[in-house]
Design an enzyme around this catalytic site. Structure first.
Site, PDB file in Angstrom:
ATOM      1  CE1 TYR A 153      20.701  36.288  55.919  1.00 14.75           C
ATOM      2  CE2 TYR A 153      21.876  37.828  56.799  1.00 14.75           C
ATOM      3  CZ  TYR A 153      21.270  37.561  56.276  1.00 14.75           C
ATOM      4  OH  TYR A 153      21.479  38.316  54.611  1.00 14.75           O
ATOM      5  CE  LYS A 160      23.559  39.730  52.139  1.00 14.16           C
ATOM      6  NZ  LYS A 160      23.858  39.854  50.383  1.00 14.16           N
TER       7      LYS A 160
HETATM    8  P1  NAD Z   1      20.150  33.296  44.581  1.00 15.42           P
HETATM    9  O1  NAD Z   1      20.842  32.055  45.357  1.00 15.42           O
HETATM   10  O2  NAD Z   1      18.619  33.737  43.707  1.00 15.42           O
HETATM   11  O3  NAD Z   1      21.412  33.906  43.878  1.00 15.42           O
HETATM   12  C1  NAD Z   1      22.412  34.270  44.639  1.00 15.42           C
HETATM   13  C2  NAD Z   1      23.684  33.685  43.300  1.00 15.42           C
HETATM   14  O4  NAD Z   1      25.073  34.859  44.024  1.00 15.42           O
HETATM   15  C3  NAD Z   1      23.785  33.620  42.850  1.00 15.42           C
HETATM   16  O5  NAD Z   1      23.384  33.367  41.834  1.00 15.42           O
HETATM   17  C4  NAD Z   1      24.373  32.772  42.589  1.00 15.42           C
HETATM   18  O6  NAD Z   1      25.362  31.886  41.571  1.00 15.42           O
HETATM   19  C5  NAD Z   1      25.527  33.795  43.308  1.00 15.42           C
HETATM   20  N1  NAD Z   1      26.651  33.339  43.559  1.00 15.42           N
HETATM   21  C6  NAD Z   1      27.241  32.579  44.203  1.00 15.42           C
HETATM   22  N2  NAD Z   1      28.825  32.338  44.872  1.00 15.42           N
HETATM   23  C7  NAD Z   1      29.268  33.091  43.873  1.00 15.42           C
HETATM   24  C8  NAD Z   1      30.632  32.913  43.637  1.00 15.42           C
HETATM   25  N3  NAD Z   1      31.606  32.391  44.000  1.00 15.42           N
HETATM   26  N4  NAD Z   1      31.118  34.068  42.223  1.00 15.42           N
HETATM   27  C9  NAD Z   1      29.724  34.200  41.622  1.00 15.42           C
HETATM   28  N5  NAD Z   1      28.480  33.995  41.894  1.00 15.42           N
HETATM   29  C10 NAD Z   1      28.273  33.426  43.060  1.00 15.42           C
HETATM   30  O7  NAD Z   1      19.586  33.731  46.164  1.00 15.42           O
HETATM   31  P2  NAD Z   1      18.645  35.694  46.650  1.00 15.42           P
HETATM   32  O8  NAD Z   1      18.281  35.736  47.885  1.00 15.42           O
HETATM   33  O9  NAD Z   1      18.344  36.167  45.169  1.00 15.42           O
HETATM   34  O10 NAD Z   1      20.303  35.993  46.464  1.00 15.42           O
HETATM   35  C11 NAD Z   1      20.800  37.183  45.798  1.00 15.42           C
HETATM   36  C12 NAD Z   1      20.769  38.422  46.601  1.00 15.42           C
HETATM   37  O11 NAD Z   1      19.950  39.022  47.179  1.00 15.42           O
HETATM   38  C13 NAD Z   1      22.640  37.847  48.512  1.00 15.42           C
HETATM   39  O12 NAD Z   1      23.027  39.031  48.086  1.00 15.42           O
HETATM   40  C14 NAD Z   1      21.447  37.693  49.303  1.00 15.42           C
HETATM   41  O13 NAD Z   1      21.885  38.092  50.054  1.00 15.42           O
HETATM   42  C15 NAD Z   1      20.757  38.913  48.662  1.00 15.42           C
HETATM   43  N6  NAD Z   1      19.411  38.842  50.141  1.00 15.42           N
HETATM   44  C16 NAD Z   1      18.323  37.609  50.069  1.00 15.42           C
HETATM   45  C17 NAD Z   1      17.073  37.821  50.749  1.00 15.42           C
HETATM   46  C18 NAD Z   1      16.593  36.496  50.953  1.00 15.42           C
HETATM   47  O14 NAD Z   1      15.916  36.411  51.593  1.00 15.42           O
HETATM   48  N7  NAD Z   1      16.528  35.430  49.698  1.00 15.42           N
HETATM   49  C19 NAD Z   1      17.099  38.859  51.315  1.00 15.42           C
HETATM   50  C20 NAD Z   1      17.809  39.707  51.336  1.00 15.42           C
HETATM   51  C21 NAD Z   1      18.606  40.033  50.659  1.00 15.42           C
END
Ligand code: NAD
Length: 257
Positions: A153, A160
């Site tokens: 990570y 984060k």
């Molecule tokens: P996802 O890939 O579906 O979403 C990530 C989003 O970030 C995408 O829509 C992408 O277009 C956007 N993004 C990236 N760079 C960008 C930029 N320069 N400008 C605008 N948008 C941008 O994945 P997700 O898992 O739904 O992620 C959403 C959030 O949840 C993130 O912050 C991620 O760290 C967090 N999260 C994810 C998990 C997991 O296991 N997937 C767990 C906890 C938290």
């Protein structure tokens, strides 16, 4: 529950995105939703989803482009005048560094990752503050890797940690206007961002086995928790990092019996 509430959601890439799970739940509760999508390529997937939730406002917004947040504010001002909530579900790091040792992180990746994954929340909060209604709510997404070391990570854990601390400072800054800022710390989800972490499958299996509920959280469950933060149900809650991880974070040592 969200009748007459209007908000902008960032972070829908496809129908597995956490932002999509949240949008569906908010729309189900009568929120009016505008979508900020990253680029033209993603629009192909985002457009049909927007129709599913009757979202009429689609705004291209790449946080790498310094004008894009101000453009989003202008568009929302023009369409709605004011706004009630923002969902920030965006993160980015060079995939090659979500692997191996944190110590090998490069400066360029560090700066870009913190900019997109953390500073963008502060930029959004500042830019939207003038048009955010009293009782407004801002919600971001984080992960347990901010607190404890999770293999691969790496830099995202550092980003984060900065994001979670930003939530606290922003909640005090905006508290005077009765705007709340919170984070959901979601358990591992099968999304594009989730899959970017090397060996994500192992993390998924490990937390499934060792969480209190013996499973991982589902997309609609993240959505329902988001509903609490966006609605008046959480009107006295701000600056919080709230775990939606089936109780994994409270485990000190897995019980293998
Ligand atoms: P996802 O890939 O579906 O979403 C990530 C989003 O970030 C995408 O829509 C992408 O277009 C956007 N993004 C990236 N760079 C960008 C930029 N320069 N400008 C605008 N948008 C941008 O994945 P997700 O898992 O739904 O992620 C959403 C959030 O949840 C993130 O912050 C991620 O760290 C967090 N999260 C994810 C998990 C997991 O296991 N997937 C767990 C906890 C938290």
């Amino acid at each position: 529950m969200l009748k007459n509430k209007k908000g902008l959601v960032f972070g829908i890439a496809n129908n597995h995105s956490i932002a999509w799970g949240i949008s569906k739940e908010l729309a189900k509760n009568n929120a009016e939703i505008a979508i900020g999508y990253q680029n033209e390529i993603l629009l192909k997937r985002v457009k049909p989803l927007s129709e599913e939730i009757n979202s009429k406002i689609l705004i291209e917004c790449d946080f790498n482009n310094s004008n894009s947040i101000n453009n989003a504010v202008s568009r929302i001002k023009e369409e709605w005048g004011t706004i009630d909530f923002i969902i920030h579900a965006v993160a980015f790091a060079d995939k090659t560094e979500l692997n191996g040792r944190y110590i090998d992180t490069t400066k360029d990746n560090f700066i870009n990752c913190l900019d997109i994954s953390c500073f963008s929340l502060t930029s959004l909060a500042k830019a939207f503050e003038p048009i955010m209604n009293n009782g407004g709510s801002i919600l971001t997404l984080t992960f347990y890797g901010s607190n404890k070391v999770i293999p691969n990570y790496n830099l995202m854990g550092v980003a984060k940690a900065a994001l979670e601390t930003s939530v606290k400072y922003l909640s005090v800054d905006l508290g005077a206007n009765n705007i709340r800022v919170n984070a959901i710390s979601a358990g591992p989800m099968r999304t594009i961002a989730g899959a970017a972490i090397n060996n994500a499958r192992e993390v998924f299996k490990f937390t499934e086995k060792h969480s209190a509920l013996k499973r991982n959280a589902k997309l609609d469950e993240i959505g329902k928790s988001a509903l609490y933060f966006i609605s008046d149900l959480s009107s006295a809650v701000t600056g919080e990092v709230h775990y939606v991880d089936c109780g994994y974070n409270i485990t000190g040592m897995p019980n293998n019996n």
